[in-house]
Each structure stands twice: as structure tokens, then as C-alpha cells.
Design a protein around this motif. Structure first.
Motif, short mmCIF file in Angstrom:
data_model
loop_
_atom_site.label_atom_id
_atom_site.label_comp_id
_atom_site.label_asym_id
_atom_site.label_seq_id
_atom_site.Cartn_x
_atom_site.Cartn_y
_atom_site.Cartn_z
N HIS A 259 57.43 -34.52 -31.36
CA HIS A 259 57.56 -34.47 -32.82
C HIS A 259 56.47 -35.31 -33.49
O HIS A 259 55.98 -34.97 -34.56
CB HIS A 259 58.95 -35.02 -33.18
N ARG A 260 56.05 -36.38 -32.82
CA ARG A 260 55.05 -37.27 -33.40
C ARG A 260 53.87 -37.40 -32.43
O ARG A 260 53.95 -37.02 -31.27
CB ARG A 260 55.65 -38.65 -33.65
N MET A 261 52.76 -37.90 -32.95
CA MET A 261 51.58 -38.05 -32.11
C MET A 261 51.86 -39.01 -30.97
O MET A 261 52.38 -40.11 -31.19
CB MET A 261 50.39 -38.57 -32.94
N PRO A 262 51.57 -38.64 -29.72
CA PRO A 262 51.82 -39.53 -28.59
C PRO A 262 50.99 -40.81 -28.67
O PRO A 262 49.94 -40.86 -29.31
CB PRO A 262 51.40 -38.69 -27.37
N GLU A 263 51.51 -41.85 -28.05
CA GLU A 263 50.77 -43.10 -27.94
C GLU A 263 49.62 -42.94 -26.96
O GLU A 263 49.60 -42.03 -26.13
CB GLU A 263 51.70 -44.23 -27.48
N ALA A 264 48.66 -43.85 -27.04
CA ALA A 264 47.45 -43.75 -26.21
C ALA A 264 47.77 -43.82 -24.72
O ALA A 264 47.09 -43.18 -23.90
CB ALA A 264 46.47 -44.85 -26.58
N ASP A 265 48.82 -44.55 -24.34
CA ASP A 265 49.13 -44.71 -22.92
C ASP A 265 50.07 -43.63 -22.38
O ASP A 265 50.41 -43.64 -21.20
CB ASP A 265 49.74 -46.09 -22.66
N GLU A 266 50.49 -42.68 -23.22
CA GLU A 266 51.35 -41.60 -22.75
C GLU A 266 50.51 -40.52 -22.07
O GLU A 266 49.39 -40.23 -22.50
CB GLU A 266 52.15 -41.01 -23.91
N LYS A 267 51.08 -39.93 -21.04
CA LYS A 267 50.37 -38.92 -20.27
C LYS A 267 50.90 -37.53 -20.58
O LYS A 267 52.02 -37.36 -21.06
CB LYS A 267 50.52 -39.20 -18.77
N GLY A 268 50.07 -36.51 -20.27
CA GLY A 268 50.45 -35.14 -20.51
C GLY A 268 50.12 -34.25 -19.33
O GLY A 268 49.59 -34.70 -18.32
N LYS A 269 50.45 -32.96 -19.45
CA LYS A 269 50.14 -31.96 -18.43
C LYS A 269 48.68 -31.57 -18.54
O LYS A 269 48.18 -31.23 -19.62
CB LYS A 269 51.04 -30.72 -18.65
N LEU A 270 47.98 -31.59 -17.43
CA LEU A 270 46.54 -31.34 -17.43
C LEU A 270 46.23 -29.85 -17.31
O LEU A 270 46.75 -29.17 -16.40
CB LEU A 270 45.88 -32.10 -16.30
N ILE A 271 45.38 -29.33 -18.20
CA ILE A 271 44.91 -27.95 -18.17
C ILE A 271 43.39 -27.99 -17.98
O ILE A 271 42.69 -28.76 -18.65
CB ILE A 271 45.23 -27.23 -19.49
N PHE A 272 42.89 -27.14 -17.09
CA PHE A 272 41.45 -27.10 -16.82
C PHE A 272 40.81 -25.95 -17.60
O PHE A 272 41.39 -24.86 -17.75
CB PHE A 272 41.19 -26.93 -15.33
N VAL A 273 39.64 -26.20 -18.14
CA VAL A 273 38.90 -25.22 -18.91
C VAL A 273 37.66 -24.83 -18.12
O VAL A 273 36.83 -25.68 -17.77
CB VAL A 273 38.49 -25.77 -20.29
#
Length: 275
Positions: A259-273
Motif C-alpha cells: 500500500h505504501r512505498m517500501p523502506e530501503a532495506d525491504e527486499k522484493g522479487k527479482l525480475i530479469f530484463v
């Protein structure tokens, strides 16, 4: 006969004819001015055929304030009567009462406002407090009581701004782990409404390369108390191009739903381009 406002935990659903919303934006109350009036009023309006009262509140909030992203939850039923001391939960009332209307009072935190209004509202005003002059209000015998009831229930400018995120999220599940620049990407997300009331709120898919999170796409989602929902997003293909990232080449992008912008230390799912 004297006009009276009473507050109830609930009434029959078909008695709820309108929704009124105490809306907060950037720490200020939102008031509206109708094109045909010079006075201020709280956003709200009548229920349309086939709507739930929650759908009425969400629609009226958008139409009268231009709110695009917000969370929204009910506070209390209120009933306007003439000469009545009580309105019972089943809709019956004392013999000397003339029931004029019942509605649902809501609280909302607005995150994004549309620049142009598309209804009978001429303009909106942001105020740090409720107007003290009753002549400034369209409904001076009713609106101050609604604010008082919200405060009795623990809602004011400060508590609305500090309210925790209403949804708990499940990590983003992309349809594929590698995309081409300019290729759309479908993402499945899950959320649970952890409050005891229906909530409408914006949900974003955030992306990051390097240190900065940016919103890639968003949807406004409504969930019942305790409801576990799946939400499907489509991220536009231009989000995987260097032009979207101000010239940076997105070799990989972290994705996170929130709902809100994640904090700098939060991680996410990695997508490759693929470059």
C-alpha cells in the motif's frame, strides 16, 4: 419538532440511504463546495440502486473530491429524526418520531487527488480544523455532530495519519522471471484485510533498481473484514526500459506489492530484463 441526530451500531441495510465521509488529505480535512452554494460540506451522497453502502461511499468520495487513492472504512450509522429519542436497530422507532434519513458515516485517508472535478462540486478546500462558524456549513445542525462522533471513536487528523496499513500482503508472483524491454508483465498478488471493517485502499506494485522504489502500476482494492484476496496486475512494458528509469539500464528489477512505498532495506522479487 426538534431535529435530532442519533448514532447506532447498525440498522437494516435498506434503511441506509446515503454515505458521508470525513476525509483527510496530507493532515487536513477535505471540505466541498457545491456549485449552487457558498457553504462547505463533508463529501457524501445518496445510495444508487444496486450499490452496497460501501460502494456508495467510494463513489461519492471520488466524485466529490477527486480522490483516486485512499483507504476508507465505516465508523457508525447515524439517523436524522424529528422529535425521536431512539431509533431501534430493526428500523422501528417511537410513535412521536418522524424518521427522515439514515446513513453510514465513514473515515478516509486520501493519498492522491485528481486535478479536475467531475461532479456538481465546484471546488474543494483543505482545512486544519472543522469550521467554527455554523454559517459556513451547509448542514450546521448535523456535520459538527459527525465530527464529534468520529473523535469519540478515536478518529482525528493525527490518528488517521498514523493508522497502520490496513492490508497484510503476500509477495508478488510474476508470470515469468525474465522479460524483454517494452514487454508487459502479469503479476499475482495476495492480501488480507486485517481490520474489523471493510477497507478500500490503493495497492501498488513497486519496482526498484539500485536504491529507489517507484510505483510501476496500482489498483484500488476493496476487501471485507478478514478477507483474503488475490489481485492481478499488469505492469506496462515501458517500466522495463531505460527511459522509465531516467537513463539507467534495468538489467534486473525488484518487485514488491504494498500500500505504501517500501523502506530501503525491504527486499522484493527479482525480475530479469533481457538486454
Amino acid at each position: 419538532m426538534a431535529l435530532k441526530v442519533s448514532f447506532q451500531e447498525k440498522v437494516q441495510d435498506d434503511l441506509l440511504r446515503f454515505a458521508v465521509i470525513i476525509a483527510v488529505y496530507n493532515g487536513q480535512f477535505i471540505f466541498c463546495r457545491h456549485r449552487k452554494r457558498n457553504t462547505l460540506e463533508i463529501p457524501g451522497g445518496h445510495r444508487e440502486e444496486g450499490e452496497t453502502i460501501h460502494e456508495t461511499a467510494a463513489r461519492e468520495l471520488y466524485e466529490e473530491t477527486g480522490a483516486l487513492e485512499f483507504w476508507l472504512r465505516p465508523i457508525s450509522v447515524y439517523c436524522v429524526t424529528e422529535g425521536a429519542d431512539h431509533l431501534f436497530a430493526d428500523g422501528s422507532h417511537t410513535d412521536d418520531a418522524c424518521v427522515s434519513a439514515c446513513g453510514m458515516l465513514y473515515i478516509a485517508r486520501v493519498y492522491t487527488l485528481e486535478e479536475e472535478l467531475h461532479s456538481e462540486i465546484a471546488e474543494i478546500y483543505l482545512r486544519d480544523q472543522f469550521p467554527e462558524d455554523p454559517d459556513a456549513l451547509t448542514y450546521p445542525l448535523i456535520q459538527p455532530l459527525l465530527i464529534e462522533e468520529a473523535e469519540k471513536c478515536g478518529w482525528n487528523l493525527k490518528t488517521v495519519e498514523q493508522e497502520k496499513e490496513p492490508f497484510r500482503y503476500i509477495d508478488a508472483i510474476p508470470s515469468q522471471e525474465c522479460v524483454l524491454p517494452g514487454q508487459n508483465l502479469n503479476v499475482l498478488g495476495g492480501l488480507i484485510n486485517r481490520t474489523e471493517a471493510p477497507v478500500t485502499a490503493p495497492v501498488h506494485v513497486w519496482g526498484r533498481i539500485g536504491d529507489d522504489w517507484k510505483s510501476l502500476t496500482s489498483l484500488t482494492v476493496t476487501a471485507r473484514p478478514g478477507e483474503h484476496r488475490h489481485v492481478y496486475f499488469t505492469i506496462p512494458g515501458d517500466r522495463f526500459t531505460s527511459s522509465f528509469w531516467q537513463g539507467k539500464t534495468p538489467e534486473d528489477v525488484e518487485l514488491r506489492i504494498s500500500h505504501r512505498m517500501p523502506e530501503a532495506d525491504e527486499k522484493g522479487k527479482l525480475i530479469f530484463v533481457e538486454i
